[in-house]
Design an enzyme around this catalytic site. Structure first.
Site, PDB file in Angstrom:
ATOM      1  N   ARG A  67     -40.177  38.117   1.844  1.00 52.98           N
ATOM      2  CA  ARG A  67     -39.868  38.812   0.593  1.00 52.98           C
ATOM      3  C   ARG A  67     -38.462  39.406   0.666  1.00 52.98           C
ATOM      4  NH1 ARG A  67     -45.167  40.208   1.839  1.00 52.98           N
ATOM      5  NH2 ARG A  67     -46.753  39.728   0.306  1.00 52.98           N
ATOM      6  N   ASN A  80     -32.534  39.525  -6.102  1.00 52.11           N
ATOM      7  CA  ASN A  80     -33.336  40.376  -6.988  1.00 52.11           C
ATOM      8  C   ASN A  80     -32.799  41.795  -7.144  1.00 52.11           C
ATOM      9  OD1 ASN A  80     -34.948  38.238  -7.448  1.00 52.11           O
ATOM     10  ND2 ASN A  80     -36.735  38.983  -6.345  1.00 52.11           N
ATOM     11  N   ILE A 107     -42.357  44.608 -10.096  1.00 52.50           N
ATOM     12  CA  ILE A 107     -43.166  43.646  -9.330  1.00 52.50           C
ATOM     13  C   ILE A 107     -42.258  42.733  -8.509  1.00 52.50           C
ATOM     14  CG2 ILE A 107     -43.342  41.766 -11.041  1.00 52.50           C
ATOM     15  CD1 ILE A 107     -46.450  41.828 -10.396  1.00 52.50           C
ATOM     16  N   SER A 108     -40.952  42.703  -8.850  1.00 56.18           N
ATOM     17  CA  SER A 108     -39.997  41.819  -8.157  1.00 56.18           C
ATOM     18  C   SER A 108     -39.851  42.231  -6.705  1.00 56.18           C
ATOM     19  CB  SER A 108     -38.619  41.893  -8.817  1.00 56.18           C
ATOM     20  OG  SER A 108     -38.721  41.693 -10.190  1.00 56.18           O
ATOM     21  N   ASN A 109     -39.875  41.246  -5.838  1.00 55.78           N
ATOM     22  CA  ASN A 109     -39.727  41.500  -4.396  1.00 55.78           C
ATOM     23  C   ASN A 109     -38.274  41.609  -3.980  1.00 55.78           C
ATOM     24  OD1 ASN A 109     -42.314  41.698  -3.149  1.00 55.78           O
ATOM     25  ND2 ASN A 109     -42.697  39.603  -3.826  1.00 55.78           N
ATOM     26  N   ASP A 128     -52.413  43.386  -3.520  1.00 51.74           N
ATOM     27  CA  ASP A 128     -52.953  43.655  -2.175  1.00 51.74           C
ATOM     28  C   ASP A 128     -54.389  44.176  -2.269  1.00 51.74           C
ATOM     29  OD1 ASP A 128     -50.475  42.966  -0.941  1.00 51.74           O
ATOM     30  OD2 ASP A 128     -49.687  44.890  -1.619  1.00 51.74           O
ATOM     31  N   ARG A 173     -56.651  41.234  -3.249  1.00 50.97           N
ATOM     32  CA  ARG A 173     -56.929  40.395  -2.072  1.00 50.97           C
ATOM     33  C   ARG A 173     -57.906  41.086  -1.131  1.00 50.97           C
ATOM     34  NH1 ARG A 173     -50.538  38.833  -1.603  1.00 50.97           N
ATOM     35  NH2 ARG A 173     -50.670  36.805  -2.662  1.00 50.97           N
ATOM     36  N   HIS A 181     -45.501  46.780   0.296  1.00 54.27           N
ATOM     37  CA  HIS A 181     -45.937  45.434  -0.116  1.00 54.27           C
ATOM     38  C   HIS A 181     -45.186  44.356   0.679  1.00 54.27           C
ATOM     39  CE1 HIS A 181     -47.458  42.198  -2.608  1.00 54.27           C
ATOM     40  NE2 HIS A 181     -46.221  41.826  -2.888  1.00 54.27           N
ATOM     41  N   MET A 227     -50.685  36.920  -9.078  1.00 60.28           N
ATOM     42  CA  MET A 227     -49.714  37.976  -9.432  1.00 60.28           C
ATOM     43  C   MET A 227     -49.920  38.375 -10.887  1.00 60.28           C
ATOM     44  SD  MET A 227     -45.542  38.060  -9.586  1.00 60.28           S
ATOM     45  CE  MET A 227     -45.216  36.506 -10.363  1.00 60.28           C
TER      46      MET A 227
HETATM   47  N1  LIG Z   1     -45.567  42.340  -6.281  1.00 55.52           N
HETATM   48  C1  LIG Z   1     -46.327  41.260  -6.243  1.00 55.52           C
HETATM   49  O1  LIG Z   1     -47.538  41.336  -6.042  1.00 55.52           O
HETATM   50  C2  LIG Z   1     -45.728  39.896  -6.455  1.00 55.52           C
HETATM   51  C3  LIG Z   1     -46.536  38.763  -6.440  1.00 55.52           C
HETATM   52  C4  LIG Z   1     -45.946  37.512  -6.656  1.00 55.52           C
HETATM   53  C5  LIG Z   1     -44.589  37.426  -6.897  1.00 55.52           C
HETATM   54  N2  LIG Z   1     -43.843  38.547  -6.897  1.00 55.52           N
HETATM   55  C6  LIG Z   1     -42.410  38.527  -7.193  1.00 55.52           C
HETATM   56  O2  LIG Z   1     -42.238  38.353  -8.609  1.00 55.52           O
HETATM   57  C7  LIG Z   1     -40.966  37.768  -8.870  1.00 55.52           C
HETATM   58  C8  LIG Z   1     -41.126  36.595  -9.785  1.00 55.52           C
HETATM   59  O3  LIG Z   1     -41.861  35.576  -9.134  1.00 55.52           O
HETATM   60  P1  LIG Z   1     -42.158  34.202  -9.860  1.00 55.52           P
HETATM   61  O4  LIG Z   1     -42.956  33.379  -8.931  1.00 55.52           O
HETATM   62  O5  LIG Z   1     -42.695  34.465 -11.244  1.00 55.52           O
HETATM   63  O6  LIG Z   1     -40.680  33.630  -9.949  1.00 55.52           O
HETATM   64  P2  LIG Z   1     -40.104  32.525 -10.947  1.00 55.52           P
HETATM   65  O7  LIG Z   1     -38.859  32.016 -10.322  1.00 55.52           O
HETATM   66  O8  LIG Z   1     -41.194  31.554 -11.329  1.00 55.52           O
HETATM   67  O9  LIG Z   1     -39.780  33.339 -12.262  1.00 55.52           O
HETATM   68  C9  LIG Z   1     -38.709  34.253 -12.312  1.00 55.52           C
HETATM   69  C10 LIG Z   1     -38.295  34.379 -13.776  1.00 55.52           C
HETATM   70  O10 LIG Z   1     -37.282  35.390 -13.857  1.00 55.52           O
HETATM   71  C11 LIG Z   1     -36.308  34.919 -14.796  1.00 55.52           C
HETATM   72  N3  LIG Z   1     -35.030  35.613 -14.527  1.00 55.52           N
HETATM   73  C12 LIG Z   1     -34.088  35.292 -13.620  1.00 55.52           C
HETATM   74  N4  LIG Z   1     -33.050  36.143 -13.702  1.00 55.52           N
HETATM   75  C13 LIG Z   1     -33.336  37.017 -14.685  1.00 55.52           C
HETATM   76  C14 LIG Z   1     -32.650  38.120 -15.255  1.00 55.52           C
HETATM   77  N5  LIG Z   1     -31.433  38.494 -14.804  1.00 55.52           N
HETATM   78  N6  LIG Z   1     -33.233  38.784 -16.265  1.00 55.52           N
HETATM   79  C15 LIG Z   1     -34.444  38.433 -16.708  1.00 55.52           C
HETATM   80  N7  LIG Z   1     -35.162  37.390 -16.213  1.00 55.52           N
HETATM   81  C16 LIG Z   1     -34.601  36.703 -15.207  1.00 55.52           C
HETATM   82  C17 LIG Z   1     -36.226  33.429 -14.555  1.00 55.52           C
HETATM   83  O11 LIG Z   1     -35.689  32.770 -15.689  1.00 55.52           O
HETATM   84  C18 LIG Z   1     -37.717  33.085 -14.338  1.00 55.52           C
HETATM   85  O12 LIG Z   1     -38.361  32.821 -15.574  1.00 55.52           O
HETATM   86  C19 LIG Z   1     -40.394  37.433  -7.484  1.00 55.52           C
HETATM   87  O13 LIG Z   1     -39.543  38.479  -7.097  1.00 55.52           O
HETATM   88  C20 LIG Z   1     -41.629  37.403  -6.600  1.00 55.52           C
HETATM   89  O14 LIG Z   1     -41.316  37.622  -5.258  1.00 55.52           O
HETATM   90  C21 LIG Z   1     -44.385  39.774  -6.689  1.00 55.52           C
HETATM   91  O1  LIG Z   2     -44.826  37.249  -1.126  1.00 60.69           O
HETATM   92  C1  LIG Z   2     -44.450  36.687  -2.130  1.00 60.69           C
HETATM   93  O2  LIG Z   2     -43.513  35.868  -2.113  1.00 60.69           O
HETATM   94  C2  LIG Z   2     -45.121  36.939  -3.456  1.00 60.69           C
HETATM   95  C3  LIG Z   2     -46.012  38.145  -3.475  1.00 60.69           C
HETATM   96  O3  LIG Z   2     -45.376  39.330  -3.102  1.00 60.69           O
HETATM   97  C4  LIG Z   2     -47.300  37.970  -2.731  1.00 60.69           C
HETATM   98  O4  LIG Z   2     -47.789  38.975  -2.210  1.00 60.69           O
HETATM   99  O5  LIG Z   2     -47.855  36.855  -2.720  1.00 60.69           O
END
Ligand SMILES: NC(=O)c1ccc[n+]([C@@H]2O[C@H](COP(=O)([O-])OP(=O)(O)OC[C@H]3O[C@@H](n4cnc5c(N)ncnc54)[C@H](O)[C@@H]3O)[C@@H](O)[C@H]2O)c1
Ligand SMILES: O=C(O)C[C@H](O)C(=O)O
Length: 236
Positions: A3, A10, A33-35, A66, A69, A93, A144
């Site tokens: 992450r 990010n 939620i962004s990592n 978390d 899960r 996380h 997610m």
């Molecule tokens: N906290 C959690 O439980 C958890 C779980 C899964 C994923 N994530 C995180 O969520 C984020 C997104 O994951 P994903 O799989 O959906 O990624 P993804 O690449 O499928 O989607 C990301 C989206 O963000 C958009 N984007 C990019 N730059 C941008 C900006 N400047 N402004 C607005 N939108 C923008 C992109 O166009 C895309 O649609 C990642 O950081 C991932 O690590 C967190």
């Molecule tokens: O770990 C990742 O890349 C996405 C998310 O944070 C997860 O927990 O699955």
């Protein structure tokens, strides 16, 4: 890819989005939620401070996945109905910073030492299970979305006055010496109404050691986020 490898991309995206929130809807609940969440929440806090609109009660790191899960794996292992199971997950996380408090599982459930070890490691590494299963096609998406929807719904219930809304989330905290920490919180109309310290009392020796072990990594991730935000200038 961990992450933390997402930090360089990010951090700037979160900065830009949070600046827009500060300018346009400074009273909003902000769910990050962004990592890497362990760093992106401190970044968001610093940006909001620079904008003069930081309300720690309204800034949340989404760690619901978390809990989802932990509940799922415990229900499977102990043949319980998933809907009945509630495991608080504290810390952060990422990796070892994700600390499921299995001794606080509801309904009250006993685990062998081997089960605690196996379940804790599985919950901490669940993202890797998904990443490997998707074989290059990304990380968790549907789960997610489910976790985010649950947290948003809980927030909306709290905003609309439900008195009994509790979720684990990564927030500014004084439950430990770390400035940000995920714990169960009570949500209310204005965001965090109370940090629930109860879960951290009477930990098992395994949990207490894991709590101490996670602190250096979480501290470093928090400091990395703050240092990044401090050297950035926000748009006027
Ligand atoms: N906290 C959690 O439980 C958890 C779980 C899964 C994923 N994530 C995180 O969520 C984020 C997104 O994951 P994903 O799989 O959906 O990624 P993804 O690449 O499928 O989607 C990301 C989206 O963000 C958009 N984007 C990019 N730059 C941008 C900006 N400047 N402004 C607005 N939108 C923008 C992109 O166009 C895309 O649609 C990642 O950081 C991932 O690590 C967190
Ligand atoms: O770990 C990742 O890349 C996405 C998310 O944070 C997860 O927990 O699955």
């Amino acid at each position: 890819m961990t992450r933390d490898d997402l930090f360089n991309i990010n951090a700037n995206i979160v900065k830009g989005l949070v600046e827009a929130v500060a300018d346009n809807c400074p009273d909003a609940f902000i769910h990050v939620i962004s990592n890497p969440v362990n760093s992106t929440v401190p970044i968001a806090a610093e940006i909001l401070k620079q904008k003069g609109v930081y309300d720690p009660k309204k800034l949340f790191g989404v760690t619901t996945l978390d809990v989802v899960r932990a509940n799922t794996f415990v229900a499977q292992k102990k043949n319980l109905r998933l809907i009945d199971v509630d495991v608080p997950v504290v810390g952060g996380h990422a990796g070892i910073t994700i600390l499921p408090l299995l001794s606080k599982t509801k309904p009250s459930t006993t685990f062998t030492d081997e089960e605690v070890q196996e379940l804790t490691v599985r919950i901490q590494n669940a993202r890797t299970e998904v990443v490997e299963a998707k074989a290059g096609a990304g990380s968790a998406t549907l789960s997610m979305a489910y976790a985010a929807a649950r947290f948003v719904e809980s927030s909306l219930r709290a905003i609309h006055g439900d008195a009994d809304v509790y979720e684990c989330t990564y927030v500014e905290s004084n439950l430990t010496e770390l400035p940000f920490f995920a714990s169960r919180v009570k949500l209310g109309r204005n965001g965090v109404e109370a940090l629930i310290s109860f879960d951290l009392k009477g930990l098992t020796e395994y949990e207490q050691k894991a709590l101490e072990a996670l602190k250096p990594e979480l501290k470093a991730s928090i400091e990395k986020g703050i240092a990044y935000a401090k050297k950035e200038t926000v748009t006027a």
